[in-house]
Design a protein around this motif. Structure first.
Motif, PDB file in Angstrom:
ATOM      1  N   UNK A 211     -28.523  12.044  27.329  1.00 23.71           N
ATOM      2  CA  UNK A 211     -27.329  11.465  26.719  1.00 23.71           C
ATOM      3  C   UNK A 211     -27.425  11.470  25.191  1.00 23.71           C
ATOM      4  N   UNK A 212     -28.596  11.136  24.676  1.00 27.88           N
ATOM      5  CA  UNK A 212     -28.757  11.175  23.224  1.00 27.88           C
ATOM      6  C   UNK A 212     -28.667  12.611  22.728  1.00 27.88           C
ATOM      7  N   UNK A 213     -29.278  13.546  23.459  1.00 29.04           N
ATOM      8  CA  UNK A 213     -29.197  14.950  23.089  1.00 29.04           C
ATOM      9  C   UNK A 213     -27.774  15.466  23.111  1.00 29.04           C
ATOM     10  N   UNK A 214     -26.997  15.045  24.100  1.00 24.33           N
ATOM     11  CA  UNK A 214     -25.588  15.445  24.171  1.00 24.33           C
ATOM     12  C   UNK A 214     -24.803  14.903  22.976  1.00 24.33           C
ATOM     13  N   UNK A 215     -25.149  13.699  22.534  1.00 22.40           N
ATOM     14  CA  UNK A 215     -24.500  13.134  21.355  1.00 22.40           C
ATOM     15  C   UNK A 215     -24.783  14.004  20.127  1.00 22.40           C
ATOM     16  N   UNK A 216     -26.043  14.413  19.971  1.00 19.99           N
ATOM     17  CA  UNK A 216     -26.397  15.285  18.852  1.00 19.99           C
ATOM     18  C   UNK A 216     -25.633  16.598  18.941  1.00 19.99           C
ATOM     19  N   UNK A 217     -25.583  17.186  20.131  1.00 21.04           N
ATOM     20  CA  UNK A 217     -24.837  18.440  20.305  1.00 21.04           C
ATOM     21  C   UNK A 217     -23.368  18.244  19.965  1.00 21.04           C
ATOM     22  N   UNK A 218     -22.828  17.096  20.370  1.00 17.51           N
ATOM     23  CA  UNK A 218     -21.423  16.815  20.086  1.00 17.51           C
ATOM     24  C   UNK A 218     -21.143  16.707  18.606  1.00 17.51           C
ATOM     25  N   UNK A 219     -22.069  16.117  17.861  1.00 19.56           N
ATOM     26  CA  UNK A 219     -21.894  16.023  16.408  1.00 19.56           C
ATOM     27  C   UNK A 219     -21.737  17.405  15.791  1.00 19.56           C
ATOM     28  N   UNK A 220     -22.539  18.346  16.264  1.00 18.92           N
ATOM     29  CA  UNK A 220     -22.545  19.688  15.678  1.00 18.92           C
ATOM     30  C   UNK A 220     -21.285  20.488  16.032  1.00 18.92           C
ATOM     31  N   UNK A 221     -20.440  19.935  16.886  1.00 21.45           N
ATOM     32  CA  UNK A 221     -19.203  20.620  17.260  1.00 21.45           C
ATOM     33  C   UNK A 221     -17.962  19.814  16.865  1.00 21.45           C
ATOM     34  N   UNK A 222     -18.174  18.711  16.172  1.00 17.79           N
ATOM     35  CA  UNK A 222     -17.076  17.811  15.809  1.00 17.79           C
ATOM     36  C   UNK A 222     -16.663  18.096  14.364  1.00 17.79           C
ATOM     37  N   UNK A 223     -15.637  18.897  14.195  1.00 19.20           N
ATOM     38  CA  UNK A 223     -15.280  19.400  12.874  1.00 19.20           C
ATOM     39  C   UNK A 223     -14.930  18.284  11.892  1.00 19.20           C
ATOM     40  N   UNK A 224     -14.170  17.288  12.337  1.00 21.33           N
ATOM     41  CA  UNK A 224     -13.773  16.216  11.427  1.00 21.33           C
ATOM     42  C   UNK A 224     -14.992  15.471  10.898  1.00 21.33           C
ATOM     43  N   UNK A 225     -15.929  15.195  11.785  1.00 22.49           N
ATOM     44  CA  UNK A 225     -17.161  14.531  11.347  1.00 22.49           C
ATOM     45  C   UNK A 225     -17.949  15.425  10.400  1.00 22.49           C
ATOM     46  N   UNK A 226     -18.115  16.686  10.760  1.00 21.21           N
ATOM     47  CA  UNK A 226     -18.941  17.589   9.961  1.00 21.21           C
ATOM     48  C   UNK A 226     -18.417  17.716   8.537  1.00 21.21           C
ATOM     49  N   UNK A 227     -17.121  17.791   8.386  1.00 21.23           N
ATOM     50  CA  UNK A 227     -16.559  17.953   7.041  1.00 21.23           C
ATOM     51  C   UNK A 227     -16.655  16.657   6.245  1.00 21.23           C
ATOM     52  N   UNK A 228     -16.474  15.535   6.906  1.00 22.07           N
ATOM     53  CA  UNK A 228     -16.659  14.255   6.230  1.00 22.07           C
ATOM     54  C   UNK A 228     -18.119  14.090   5.820  1.00 22.07           C
ATOM     55  N   UNK A 229     -19.024  14.427   6.720  1.00 23.29           N
ATOM     56  CA  UNK A 229     -20.455  14.328   6.447  1.00 23.29           C
ATOM     57  C   UNK A 229     -20.840  15.196   5.259  1.00 23.29           C
TER      58      UNK A 229
END
Length: 883
Positions: A672-690
């Motif tokens: 579940x934690x690994x899936x969260x990390x994978x999800x971050x790397x595919x979440x464009x809105x988060x990535x651009x804000x980050x």
């Protein structure tokens, strides 16, 4: 011996061998390195990625090029005026059947000529905790059988692909009703085998196996016997060893291991014969002039570190450079009587944090992180530290505690004291929890005065912390065992107690603090480094100055490290993360925003959110440390970051030992934690804000990293570079930091300007330029350390003076630069530079100096205008010009 000015740590294995190292020698010369500093190169377990699991202390690993390859490397280095330092491992060897000494011990038990080479308790059978499950379960599963070891023909109990040799005197039991002559011949051969002559033993066995058809007949006979599990159990029970589940090692083990690693067995190097036999090649290499220096791994694991170092010095002489991997806690002095140049430099990293962290922001981040914890974990850092040490002592090292308690009970009983063993065990735990350092250094005959005072202080704190009044006499007894002179009848047992106690307290500190607490308390993860104390506020420039002034006197030739194979993250990632303390509110607001953006990526499990808020905080901060600008527009970079972060998250969670661990992994939680990390790397809105949020932190982090590099290259000590870190080091903890150095494209430019130059290239150039100056003019870097007061700039600079009146160096670096860096450059904005100056001693007024980074020369006045220096370079080094 070649004078040591700087070292370059090279990790052998994983594609790096002596031939490749030879290819790097010209580059290292151009970089200004005086000594290549090699990871362990003795023969290790096949496939080893690090070399600390040594199987033959007197052989250079053939896979690296063997002794001839090492000699060629030494010749190539010497041809360019450079030398070689080796990392050696006196504390332990591999508890692996590829180790001939260990294999002999497993075969013959206490009869082996090597039985006393290893730190083994021979009051019972040797435990081999290498089964995946309990013995009975593995036996019932059919995983065990009798077989001939394909390497030497010895009878063995086979477990999957491992062949555990049977004691030759058990051959009659194995072959009791052997019918075919081949089995009878093998039984007869086993009856005359002898533990001291392996060559003759193999000759006798090979004679039986060489007879045509014998091997096949013997194999068939052993297969038939293996179908009788009761007989297999009896054969196992007749051995000098017993196979056990790997999880039992923390509760019961008959040999001293390295930390929690049962695959590494303690070596009794305090025995003169063991020392000689395990150091024969090392000593020869030094005496031949192939090796100029030694790095001693895990010095605190030895029974008597001072005694070992005296043996080593007597063997190699006083010319070789020697440093020890000694972890110094904050304000802990290095033992002045150790005949070495100093440590490998972990304490230097803590001093850099003092210089570059904003202690006010550190406190703010600690408050914010504490608020993320559930109510049952709202504890002070000191309480969390005690809890982690208690967990290690009662769970992971329960067997070692029981062993020390047994020794204490024996001494107590001999003195007519009625202590219960359980009370003594608890007193030992309370005492070790209260111990603020790795260990003391008392022996049977010597109690250093510093240790005597320390034990008295620890005794007082342990008594105050004890929950039971009945513990206090037992705590007094433990303290007395460590420092009081024994009566003659107690001398031997008390020496054994001191040895075992001190060899336990160090692993507890390492595993409880560095490998547990540092993955739980994640307010400012840049501070969670070996020897660090993130629970204490950074000391700022005054603490840094005091540390360096003392280092110049007490340890002027110790290594100054900023990255190692054991650091939790690379030096440039750490330098960037220091800047979070300069803008804590901005970071806190960002993490709250990201948590909202990524709410859909979290899982609900067992009434909790996964990842938990404090784990999510850790993920964001870890990712920030390694984040490359513009990553959202590069899918390949995102995939690579995701892979690295997923592996890191799994390791961090297991080390924290909260929801999962190495011994009891929770695969579903980790998924579940690994899936969260994978999800971050595919979440464009988060990535651009980050990416946008990190921009000023990245800018300030680059300047911080260059300040850090300049300090390391010029402050008291020997600058130590970890492979590739002269360009940049944004690695995470091992194995992420073990990447092989790329020998291509490493040319060093002659001149660079900081405006518009890529950070890795500029850092490499700065390193080479300063090391060249240090090589050409060594005197200014061998003198005392004197801090220089800085005015203007709101505390945004640090400056110091090295050397003497005749030859001196002035160093100045920016600090606390968040929001002050001109975007796209490595320079501070004009507004950050106004009226920034360093006050100089009057004796320097009128002296001419040259700026190493830009070549300018000028005459010194009473104040040094740092605003002018930093307008042209991100750091400054000025050297006196001969009059």
């Amino acid at each position: 011996m070649i004078p040591i000015r700087s070292t370059y740590r090279l990790q052998f294995r994983n594609g790096m061998d002596f031939a490749r190292a030879c290819d790097l020698v010209p580059y290292l010369e151009a970089l200004g390195i005086s000594h290549l500093y090699a990871s362990p190169v003795m023969t290790a377990v096949g496939g080893s990625t690090h070399g600390y699991d040594i199987t033959d202390a007197n052989e250079i690993d053939p896979g690296l090029g063997g002794l001839d390859g090492l000699r060629r490397l030494s010749v190539d280095l010497r041809a360019r005026g450079m030398g070689l330092i080796l990392d050696i491992v006196p504390n332990h060897m591999a508890a692996h059947l590829e180790n001939p000494w260990w294999r002999n011990v497993v075969t013959w038990g206490a009869e082996s000529p090597f039985a006393r080479y290893f730190d083994i308790d021979w009051s019972e059978r040797l435990t081999l905790p290498f089964l995946g499950d309990g013995f009975d379960a593995e036996l019932a599963s059919g995983a065990m059988s009798l077989a001939l070891d394909p390497r030497d023909g010895l009878l063995a109990l086979r477990y999957h692909e491992t062949f555990y040799p049977l004691h030759p005197r058990s051959y009659p039991l194995v072959l009791a009703d052997a019918g075919p002559p081949a089995l009878a011949d093998l039984r007869a051969a086993g009856a005359v085998l002898h533990p001291g002559d392996e060559t003759e033993n193999l000759h006798r066995l090979s004679g039986v196996l060489a007879v045509p058809g014998n091997r096949e007949v013997i194999t068939e006979g052993l297969e038939a016997i293996s179908r009788d599990t009761a007989r297999l159990r009896a054969i196992h029970d007749a051995q000098p060893w017993q196979l056990t589940d790997w999880k039992t090692a923390g509760r019961h083990l008959t040999y001293r291991r390295f930390f929690e690693i049962a695959g590494l067995v303690g070596l009794r190097v305090e025995d003169a014969r063991v020392f000689e036999d395990s150091h024969r090649l090392i000593v020869d290499l030094v005496r031949e002039g192939i090796v100029d220096g030694l790095r001693i791994d895990h010095i605190d694991g030895l029974a008597d570190p001072l005694g070992y170092l005296e043996l080593l010095r007597a063997a190699v002489g006083f010319a070789p450079y020697i440093v020890t991997e000694k972890i110094l806690e904050r304000n802990e002095p290095f033992p002045a009587d150790w005949p070495v140049q100093g440590t490998t430099g972990y304490e230097f990293i803590g001093a850099l944090a003092d210089a570059l962290v904003d202690e006010r922001g550190q406190k703010r981040l600690q408050q914010a992180f504490a608020a993320l914890k559930p109510p049952d974990r709202q504890h002070a850092y000191s309480e969390e530290r005690r809890s982690a040490k208690q967990q290690m002592l009662t769970e992971n090292f329960a067997g070692e505690v029981a062993g020390v308690a047994r020794l204490a009970k024996t001494i107590a009983d001999a003195g007519g004291l009625g202590f219960d063993r359980a009370i003594l065990a608890e007193a030992i735990r309370v005492f070790i929890i209260a111990l603020p350092v790795y260990r003391t250094y008392t022996t049977e005959t010597v109690v250093p005065e510093g240790d005597r005072a320390l034990v008295h202080a620890v005794r007082k704190n342990a008594i105050e912390a004890a929950q039971k009044a009945t513990l206090r006499p037992a705590i007094d007894f433990v303290a007395a065992l460590l420092i009081d002179d024994p009566v003659p009848a107690e001398a031997g047992p008390r020496a054994e107690f001191r040895r075992r106690f001190q060899q336990l307290s160090g692993p507890i500190m390492a595993k409880a603090v560095e490998d547990t607490l540092f993955y739980r308390e994640n307010a400012v993860i840049a501070l969670n480094e070996v020897g660090g104390d993130p629970g204490t506020a950074a000391g700022g420039v005054p603490a840094f100055d005091a540390f360096m002034a003392n280092r110049a006197e007490a340890m002027p030739n110790g290594l100054s490290a900023s990255s190692t194979h054991d650091t939790k993250r690379g030096e440039d990632a750490r330098a960037r993360l220091y800047t979070l303390t300069e803008a804590p509110d901005a970071w806190i607001a960002a993490t709250r925003r990201w948590s909202g953006l990524n709410a859909s990526l979290r899982h609900a499990s067992g009434g909790r959110s996964v990842p938990e808020p404090e784990v999510e905080w850790l993920i964001y901060q870890s990712l920030a440390g390694i984040w490359p600008s513009g990553a959202p527009d590069d899918p390949a970079v995102l995939r690579m970051l995701g892979e690295r972060m997923r592996l890191y998250a799994t390791k961090a969670l297991r080390e924290a030992k909260r929801a999962t661990s190495w011994t009891e992994p929770d695969a579903e939680y980790e998924r579940m934690v690994g899936d969260f990390v994978d999800g971050l790397m595919q979440h464009d809105a988060f990535l651009r804000d980050f990416d946008a949020t990190l921009a000023p932190f990245i800018d300030a982090g680059r300047v911080n990293a260059l300040s850090q590099a300049m300090i390391k290259l010029t402050a008291p000590g020997i600058p130590d570079l970890y492979q590739g870190s002269e360009h940049c080091d944004f690695s995470l903890v091992d194995p992420d930091n073990r990447a092989m150095l790329d020998a291509d494209g490493v040319a060093i430019p002659e001149r660079l300007e900081p405006a518009g130059t890529a950070f890795p290239l500029y850092k490499q150039w700065l390193t080479a330029t300063v090391l060249a100056a240090r090589r050409k003019s060594p005197l200014p870097f061998s003198g005392p350390y004197q801090p220089l007061a800085v005015s203007g700039g709101d505390g945004g600079a640090l400056a110091f003076l090295r050397g003497t009146q005749q030859a001196f160096a002035i160093v100045a670096v920016p600090r606390l630069t968040f929001g002050k860096v001109t975007p796209g450059t490595l320079l501070l904005q004009d507004t950050a530079l106004r009226e920034m100056a360093a006050a100089l001693p009057s004796r320097l007024v009128g002296r001419v100096v040259r700026s190493v980074l830009d070549g300018d020369t000028f005459t010194l006045g009473q104040d040094l205008p740092l605003s002018l220096l930093f307008a042209k370079s991100p750091a400054a080094l000025l050297l006196s010009v001969d009059q």
